[in-house]
Design an enzyme around this catalytic site. Sequence first.
Site, PDB file in Angstrom:
ATOM      1  N   LYS A 191       7.193  -0.540   2.598  1.00 48.40           N
ATOM      2  CA  LYS A 191       7.617  -1.383   3.705  1.00 48.40           C
ATOM      3  C   LYS A 191       9.073  -1.810   3.528  1.00 48.40           C
ATOM      4  CE  LYS A 191       3.192  -3.376   5.112  1.00 48.40           C
ATOM      5  NZ  LYS A 191       2.440  -4.631   5.327  1.00 48.40           N
ATOM      6  N   ARG A 270      -7.030   2.409  -0.337  1.00 44.45           N
ATOM      7  CA  ARG A 270      -5.990   1.667  -1.083  1.00 44.45           C
ATOM      8  C   ARG A 270      -6.608   0.432  -1.738  1.00 44.45           C
ATOM      9  NH1 ARG A 270      -0.510   0.021  -1.471  1.00 44.45           N
ATOM     10  NH2 ARG A 270      -0.101  -2.143  -0.896  1.00 44.45           N
ATOM     11  N   HIS A 294       3.721  -4.664  -3.497  1.00 46.43           N
ATOM     12  CA  HIS A 294       3.646  -5.959  -2.814  1.00 46.43           C
ATOM     13  C   HIS A 294       4.915  -6.757  -3.085  1.00 46.43           C
ATOM     14  CE1 HIS A 294      -1.042  -5.883  -2.792  1.00 46.43           C
ATOM     15  NE2 HIS A 294      -0.528  -5.240  -1.783  1.00 46.43           N
ATOM     16  N   TYR A 303      -7.161  -9.306  -5.296  1.00 52.53           N
ATOM     17  CA  TYR A 303      -7.984  -8.430  -6.136  1.00 52.53           C
ATOM     18  C   TYR A 303      -8.508  -9.158  -7.368  1.00 52.53           C
ATOM     19  CZ  TYR A 303      -6.019  -5.061  -2.985  1.00 52.53           C
ATOM     20  OH  TYR A 303      -5.661  -4.404  -1.832  1.00 52.53           O
TER      21      TYR A 303
END
Length: 365
Positions: A191, A270, A294, A303
């Site tokens: 991103k 993912r 991230h 997670y």
Amino acid sequence: MVFADYPQIIVNFLSYKLNIQARSQLTVNEYAIDLRCFFRYIIALRTGVAENDADISVVDAEYADGISSDDIYGYLLYLAQNRKLKPTTRSRKLATIRSFYKYHTTKSRLLKNDPAKDVDAPRLPIGLPVVMTMDESLMLLDSFDRSDINYKRDYFITLLFLSCGLRLSELVGINLSDIDTDFNRFTVRGKGNKTRVLFFNDVCKDALRDYLEVRQKATIAWGRRVKDTDALFLSRNGLRLSNKTVQWMLNRQLKLCGLDKRGYSAHKLRHTAATLMYSESGIDVMMLKEILGHSQLSTTQIYTHVKSEAVKQALEKSPFNVKHKEPKVKKRRQNNDLKLYEDQPKVGKLLFDATDEEFIEEDDT
């Protein structure tokens, strides 16, 4: 996506996001769609025309300045009740409107009014990501037809998702030039065009070599030539494989495995990779953040909750996690009356008599 039919005030914002903040073209396209939908809603509300017929070319600085926070709250309500959009989607659309007004009130200074500044975002549900089990992941990898002309490509794509936790756009965007000559590592563009370096494990290396041997086979079989020569994953037309084609391929395989009703998708692969890396391989959360690309640690920490849930489920399997019978009521005769004693505290062989407030000796019998 071409923005020629968009008003200049929106085009300027999109250009800023694309060229100055280096947002990806896909992200900028989403901004454009969000703003088009928002202003169409406002125009339709004020003029009575059908939303799809609303002409957003009327949107200029004066028009945008005339929008209030109540208009935005009304739009969010419309998205929830009429469009049935989830809180996460409504929150993203609000973020686009906020960003648009923030840019034009603090950067371009075309606008004086920022109606989105104090608008509360929809409350997002707190939940764990949907992930596949290890057995389901292996079942998916074993489901591919080895006689299919695209077997080695599709198998490698799925393996790469599960091994490296790539985003869909990152996977289809990999180029041959992104891979080093020893097949050890490759560069991923995430991103905001941020890049990170990931490494192939031994199984991925073998799958990569197998795929490269037949990379152009399907294209040649269809009598086409390779046009996107640097793209790692090719379609039968010789073009870079699209997001939709990968999604279609995975949905086909999930259906073949009987896993199509469980909400799995390319992005869930993912999630699966990240969950298994953290819970099974013991990877540190900071390392996992780097692998997944991230920008915020809080995104990765979801997670850790997955592992906490696994711990919770394990503790629920304790042999003591059962309801026990109520303690038996003891009866003892005192002063010709029947006294009830329920688990009174004991000292040695002495039992406390709550009536006489003195210790009496308990019979050995």
